[in-house]
Write a protein that holds these residues in place. Structure first.
Motif, short mmCIF file in Angstrom:
data_model
loop_
_atom_site.label_atom_id
_atom_site.label_comp_id
_atom_site.label_asym_id
_atom_site.label_seq_id
_atom_site.Cartn_x
_atom_site.Cartn_y
_atom_site.Cartn_z
N MET A 1 5.27 5.80 -5.01
CA MET A 1 3.94 4.79 -4.95
C MET A 1 4.02 3.79 -3.94
O MET A 1 5.36 3.29 -3.55
N GLY A 2 3.14 3.68 -3.26
CA GLY A 2 3.26 2.53 -2.07
C GLY A 2 1.92 1.78 -2.25
O GLY A 2 1.35 1.69 -3.27
N THR A 3 1.75 0.77 -1.41
CA THR A 3 0.51 -0.05 -1.17
C THR A 3 -0.08 -0.18 0.06
O THR A 3 0.54 0.16 1.10
N ALA A 5 -1.17 -1.73 3.43
CA ALA A 5 -0.57 -3.04 3.98
C ALA A 5 -1.61 -3.72 5.00
O ALA A 5 -1.77 -4.86 5.15
N ASP A 166 2.61 0.81 2.95
CA ASP A 166 3.96 0.05 2.69
C ASP A 166 4.40 1.38 1.49
O ASP A 166 3.74 1.53 0.61
N GLY A 167 5.82 1.29 1.70
CA GLY A 167 6.45 2.09 0.51
C GLY A 167 6.70 3.53 0.43
O GLY A 167 7.20 3.98 -0.38
N PHE A 168 6.68 4.11 1.59
CA PHE A 168 7.02 5.39 2.01
C PHE A 168 8.06 5.43 3.02
O PHE A 168 8.10 4.63 4.09
N GLU A 169 8.85 6.59 3.05
CA GLU A 169 9.78 6.74 4.20
C GLU A 169 9.22 7.02 5.51
O GLU A 169 8.18 7.51 5.36
N PRO A 243 -2.85 0.06 -4.73
CA PRO A 243 -1.73 1.15 -4.76
C PRO A 243 -2.12 2.53 -4.03
O PRO A 243 -3.26 2.64 -3.59
N GLU A 245 -0.86 6.43 -3.93
CA GLU A 245 0.06 7.54 -4.36
C GLU A 245 -0.22 8.92 -3.99
O GLU A 245 -1.35 9.15 -3.78
#
Length: 247
Positions: A1-3, A5, A166-169, A243, A245
């Motif tokens: 899960m990310g957001t 940015a 944001d929130g992902f590798e 969010p 995903e």
């Protein structure tokens, strides 16, 4: 899960960028007000009204100073205001006053390049670098990986993306090909990687080439891809902080 940015649009291909807080994506269409127009040069083989290859247009790959243009769209009137550190502020109606843009940008165009001649509309699809109505999606972690390789900070605006997550590798987005992202209320099918050009080597504040982004990508990945193109398959609203995903 990310957001989410950041959200960016580029109303005139290679001629300005604008940050927005929220947008409504429509299935089968590009990011709203993104690449709605493009600047054809004297060797172009298009009159606009339909998608055409990027080689028909004036771009920052050959004219790095274009990277320093910022834009602001008045959606009610359709007028666009452009700014550049070496030029005066220009407000014009792209539907009827394209000649004003051609004259405005002339002082920063390289003399050895094909001269800009005409502002053309994209028609029903945005004049993206893909031959389908794409949304450019990037991960902030991938950008940080390039910064680490170069050893200094970079503006994300070099990549001219639409949606930043944001929130992902780092470079996880390359594993999303053929899969669907739900971002806010919208869904986007990821289609292909984005292969990068010299435009990303230019500083979006100054318009000067000052970073070997392509070399950094090759050092980290072995190729010069960054970000992915996707197609909106479900309409919906997207806002900063929403969010994101992988379905």
């Amino acid at each position: 899960m990310g957001t989410v940015a950041a959200l960016w649009r580029h109303p005139i291909k290679a001629h300005g960028r604008e940050s927005v807080g929220h947008i409504s994506l429509v299935a089968g269409q590009t990011f709203p007000w993104d690449r709605r127009y493009a600047v054809a040069h004297e060797r172009a083989k298009t009159e606009g009204g339909e998608w055409a290859s990027c080689r028909n247009f004036s771009r920052a790959a050959g004219a790095p100073a274009l990277m320093a243009i910022t834009a602001k769209v008045d959606e009610d009137s359709g007028k666009i205001t452009l700014n550049h550190p070496d030029l005066w502020e220009l407000t014009f109606d792209p539907a009827t006053q394209g000649d004003k843009l051609i004259e405005w940008v002339r002082p920063i165009m390289p003399k050895e390049r094909a001269a800009s001649t005409k502002l053309v509309p994209a028609g029903d699809v945005g004049m993206t670098d893909s031959d389908f109505p794409s949304i450019a999606i990037h991960a902030t972690a991938s950008h940080r990986a390039v910064e680490t390789q170069l050893g200094h900070a970079l503006s994300t605006e070099r990549w001219r993306g639409n949606i930043w997550l944001d929130g992902f590798e780092a470079f996880a987005e390359f594993d999303w090909i053929g899969k669907t992202l739900r971002i806010g209320d919208a869904e986007i099918e990821v289609r292909e990687r984005i292969t990068r050009c010299l435009a990303t080597t230019s500083n979006p504040d100054t318009g000067e080439r000052d970073a070997d982004t392509l070399g950094a990508l090759k050092a980290v990945l072995g190729y010069q891809d960054f970000g992915v193109y996707g197609v909106v398959t479900k309409s919906g609203d997207v806002a900063i902080g929403a969010p994101a995903e992988l379905l």
